[in-house]
Scaffold this motif. Structure first.
Motif, PDB file in Angstrom:
ATOM      1  N   MET A  47       9.876   0.640   6.578  1.00  0.00           N
ATOM      2  CA  MET A  47       9.005   0.629   7.748  1.00  0.00           C
ATOM      3  C   MET A  47       8.635  -0.823   8.000  1.00  0.00           C
ATOM      4  N   PHE A  48       8.826  -1.277   9.225  1.00  0.00           N
ATOM      5  CA  PHE A  48       8.821  -2.709   9.525  1.00  0.00           C
ATOM      6  C   PHE A  48       7.913  -2.961  10.721  1.00  0.00           C
ATOM      7  N   LEU A  49       6.782  -3.605  10.465  1.00  0.00           N
ATOM      8  CA  LEU A  49       5.830  -3.916  11.530  1.00  0.00           C
ATOM      9  C   LEU A  49       5.969  -5.395  11.882  1.00  0.00           C
ATOM     10  N   ASN A  50       6.634  -5.650  12.990  1.00  0.00           N
ATOM     11  CA  ASN A  50       6.813  -7.016  13.480  1.00  0.00           C
ATOM     12  C   ASN A  50       5.640  -7.363  14.393  1.00  0.00           C
ATOM     13  N   LEU A  51       5.030  -8.519  14.165  1.00  0.00           N
ATOM     14  CA  LEU A  51       3.836  -8.933  14.923  1.00  0.00           C
ATOM     15  C   LEU A  51       4.159 -10.134  15.812  1.00  0.00           C
TER      16      LEU A  51
ATOM     17  N   VAL B 119       5.370  -0.927   3.286  1.00  0.00           N
ATOM     18  CA  VAL B 119       5.514  -1.351   4.679  1.00  0.00           C
ATOM     19  C   VAL B 119       5.730  -2.863   4.705  1.00  0.00           C
ATOM     20  N   ILE B 120       6.668  -3.298   5.525  1.00  0.00           N
ATOM     21  CA  ILE B 120       6.927  -4.716   5.708  1.00  0.00           C
ATOM     22  C   ILE B 120       6.122  -5.198   6.912  1.00  0.00           C
ATOM     23  N   ILE B 121       5.313  -6.232   6.713  1.00  0.00           N
ATOM     24  CA  ILE B 121       4.601  -6.889   7.816  1.00  0.00           C
ATOM     25  C   ILE B 121       5.269  -8.240   8.018  1.00  0.00           C
ATOM     26  N   GLN B 122       5.709  -8.519   9.246  1.00  0.00           N
ATOM     27  CA  GLN B 122       6.565  -9.702   9.445  1.00  0.00           C
ATOM     28  C   GLN B 122       6.170 -10.530  10.666  1.00  0.00           C
ATOM     29  N   GLY B 123       6.256 -11.846  10.497  1.00  0.00           N
ATOM     30  CA  GLY B 123       6.053 -12.792  11.583  1.00  0.00           C
ATOM     31  C   GLY B 123       6.750 -14.097  11.228  1.00  0.00           C
TER      32      GLY B 123
ATOM     33  N   LYS C 117       9.458   7.288  12.580  1.00  0.00           N
ATOM     34  CA  LYS C 117       8.199   7.770  11.998  1.00  0.00           C
ATOM     35  C   LYS C 117       7.079   6.764  12.248  1.00  0.00           C
ATOM     36  N   LEU C 118       7.387   5.479  12.082  1.00  0.00           N
ATOM     37  CA  LEU C 118       6.369   4.442  12.269  1.00  0.00           C
ATOM     38  C   LEU C 118       5.863   4.431  13.710  1.00  0.00           C
ATOM     39  N   ARG C 119       6.775   4.552  14.665  1.00  0.00           N
ATOM     40  CA  ARG C 119       6.363   4.569  16.071  1.00  0.00           C
ATOM     41  C   ARG C 119       5.408   5.727  16.347  1.00  0.00           C
ATOM     42  N   ASP C 120       5.737   6.907  15.825  1.00  0.00           N
ATOM     43  CA  ASP C 120       4.900   8.089  16.078  1.00  0.00           C
ATOM     44  C   ASP C 120       3.513   7.923  15.471  1.00  0.00           C
ATOM     45  N   ILE C 121       3.447   7.366  14.267  1.00  0.00           N
ATOM     46  CA  ILE C 121       2.147   7.145  13.613  1.00  0.00           C
ATOM     47  C   ILE C 121       1.337   6.115  14.390  1.00  0.00           C
TER      48      ILE C 121
ATOM     49  N   ASP D 290      13.028   1.186  10.144  1.00  0.00           N
ATOM     50  CA  ASP D 290      12.214   1.822  11.184  1.00  0.00           C
ATOM     51  C   ASP D 290      11.215   0.772  11.653  1.00  0.00           C
ATOM     52  N   ALA D 291      11.439   0.191  12.821  1.00  0.00           N
ATOM     53  CA  ALA D 291      10.678  -0.990  13.232  1.00  0.00           C
ATOM     54  C   ALA D 291       9.937  -0.774  14.550  1.00  0.00           C
TER      55      ALA D 291
END
Length: 482
Positions: free
Chosen positions: A165-169, A71-75, A405-409, A444-445
């Protein structure tokens, strides 16, 4: 002991306070970029720092997650560095002076806070530093100069990123999941002017007290732009006046809260009349926007018997025409989502550079064709006035993914934690997700963040309890990505 040391989660607030102790306005990120590198070195984590200052830090998955999808965590590292007129801090060299407001909000004395996006870095570093948080392999991506055109994300080489999978904060409202955003560009209209030496009375004018705000997240609130207001006021003058200097705003992506002009008039009696006319026009505008704006104010300083270089009458007319006619604000709402802005422009900065007046604007749209059509309107406006326009920092929008998929989780994790559904939206503000989606096919972001208010202004605050809840949501999400 820092001012945030009493708050949980301690690691998050410790790292946020560390970040705030370093200057990190856009274009001034070397210290914080090197800090991230030192963090990785101290923990023997793999990392990469590029020539721009972008940093990637890798961490393996914890036990049971070793073979999970990364998973990519990004800021982003940079903040919009603004300060009140009476603040003496050198934001190029000094950190911030934090304070607590109303028991649950962090602010900075006399300056913006940079919760956008310092809290993203704090979240990521707290996770990378922990040995007890369950998570898949992490690729923590920290970009530079997001606030001045997403420049770091544009220039970053993403070939060594394996995650999709990309979680932008980089969002500012707790409980809202952002799943698409507008694209944009920065336009700079350049209007040459001619001057002449003249004798007369100089009137220095300042208008201030505007609410301002983020030109993407708050453009729909109908707030006044001080630059456009100045144009309307100058156009109303019956007494002849020539511009000596003109300026307004601080950032192209912030709604301007203060503008200034120096005018040459014939005599002190003329100066008094100009003050009367400008004050009356501002009062008229304030009455029109009474329900939206606060307490608009105007100040004057009159200096008699001066010999100055003033713009010619023709150049003065053209500058006023540019201020008056420059496109600004919402241009179109989204026809499929009527509550969402589709296309807008914000005239953020007016400045004098050499023998030109520059008009710097943030153009945004979720439609590429509308974005370029609006830019061409700006070009046409300046060409008719004898000027020209340049643009830079263009970036693509981020399209909605119906099979995320990331949004649903994350929705499942949110429901477990809060006992209700999150709000899932697209936004008009620009996010780096669009650029990364273009570079990483199949990305998937989702973008989330804690509660913040008045970002990009000296009134910016970050919610303390909201920061803790959002961190818990991030950890719940990571635990589910097995």
């Amino acid at each position: 002991m820092g001012i945030l040391s009493q708050y949980e989660p301690k690691a998050v607030f410790q790292y946020f306070e560390d970040i705030c102790s370093m200057p990190h306005g856009s274009g001034n990120i070397k210290q914080i970029s090197d800090y991230l590198v030192q963090f990785a070195q101290d923990r023997s984590l793999a990392y990469r720092q590029d020539e721009m200052g972008n940093v990637i830090i890798w961490k393996n998955g914890t036990e049971g997650y070793e073979n999970s999808e990364p998973v990519i965590i990004q800021g982003h590292m940079d903040m919009v560095a603004v300060q009140t007129k009476d603040c003496t801090k050198d934001m190029e060299k000094e950190g911030l002076d934090l304070e607590i407001l109303d028991g649950d909000y962090i602010s900075a004395k006399g300056t913006s806070l940079g919760g956008d996006d310092g809290i993203a870095l704090a979240y990521a570093l707290a996770i990378l530093d922990s040995n007890s948080i369950a998570h898949p392999p992490i690729e923590a991506v920290f970009t530079v100069d997001e606030e001045i055109g997403l420049l770091g994300a544009q220039g970053m080489d993403c070939s060594d990123l394996k995650g999709r999978m990309f979680l932008n904060l980089d969002s500012e409202e707790e409980g809202i999941f952002t799943i698409s955003c507008a694209g944009g560009l920065t336009s700079v209209g350049k209007l040459p002017f001619e001057t002449e030496e003249k004798q007369g009375c100089v009137v220095h004018v300042s208008i201030f007290g505007f609410k301002g705000g983020h030109s993407g997240a708050e453009i729909h609130k109908g707030r006044l732009n001080s630059n456009l207001v100045l144009g309307r006021m100058l156009n109303s003058l019956k007494k002849e006046a020539q511009i000596i200097t003109v300026s307004g705003g601080e950032k192209d992506n912030a709604i301007s809260i203060r503008s200034e002009v120096s005018l040459l008039v014939g005599c002190e009696k003329c100066a008094a009349k100009v003050q009367e006319e400008l004050s009356a026009k501002l009062e008229e505008i304030a009455n029109e926007y009474e329900s939206v704006e606060g307490n608009l104010q105007i100040s004057f300083e009159v200096v008699p018997n001066q010999s100055v270089q003033a713009m010619t009458k023709d150049s003065t007319k053209k500058v006023i025409a540019a201020l008056l006619n420059h496109p600004n604000g919402i241009q179109r709402m989204n026809p499929e989502m009527p509550d969402m802005v589709q296309t807008s422009l914000n005239l953020g900065i007016v400045s004098m550079v050499g023998n030109e007046v520059h008009f710097s604007s943030s153009v945004r749209s979720s439609s590429e064709t509308e974005k370029h059509a609006l830019y061409e309107r700006v070009v046409n406006t300046f060409e008719m006035l004898g000027g020209y326009v340049e643009n830079f920092g263009g970036y693509p929008g981020w399209e909605y993914n119906p099979d995320s998929k990331l949004r649903d989780i994350m929705i499942e994790a949110y429901q477990e934690q809060y006992g209700k559904d999150p709000i899932v939206v697209g936004i008009h503000a620009g996010l780096e997700c669009g650029l990364f989606a273009a570079k990483l096919p199949g990305l998937d972001a989702v973008s989330i963040g804690p509660e913040m208010h008045d970002i990009h202004t000296t009134k910016e605050v970050l919610g303390i309890s909201s920061t803790a809840r959002t961190y818990e949501l991030i950890l719940r999400t990571l635990a589910k990505l097995k």
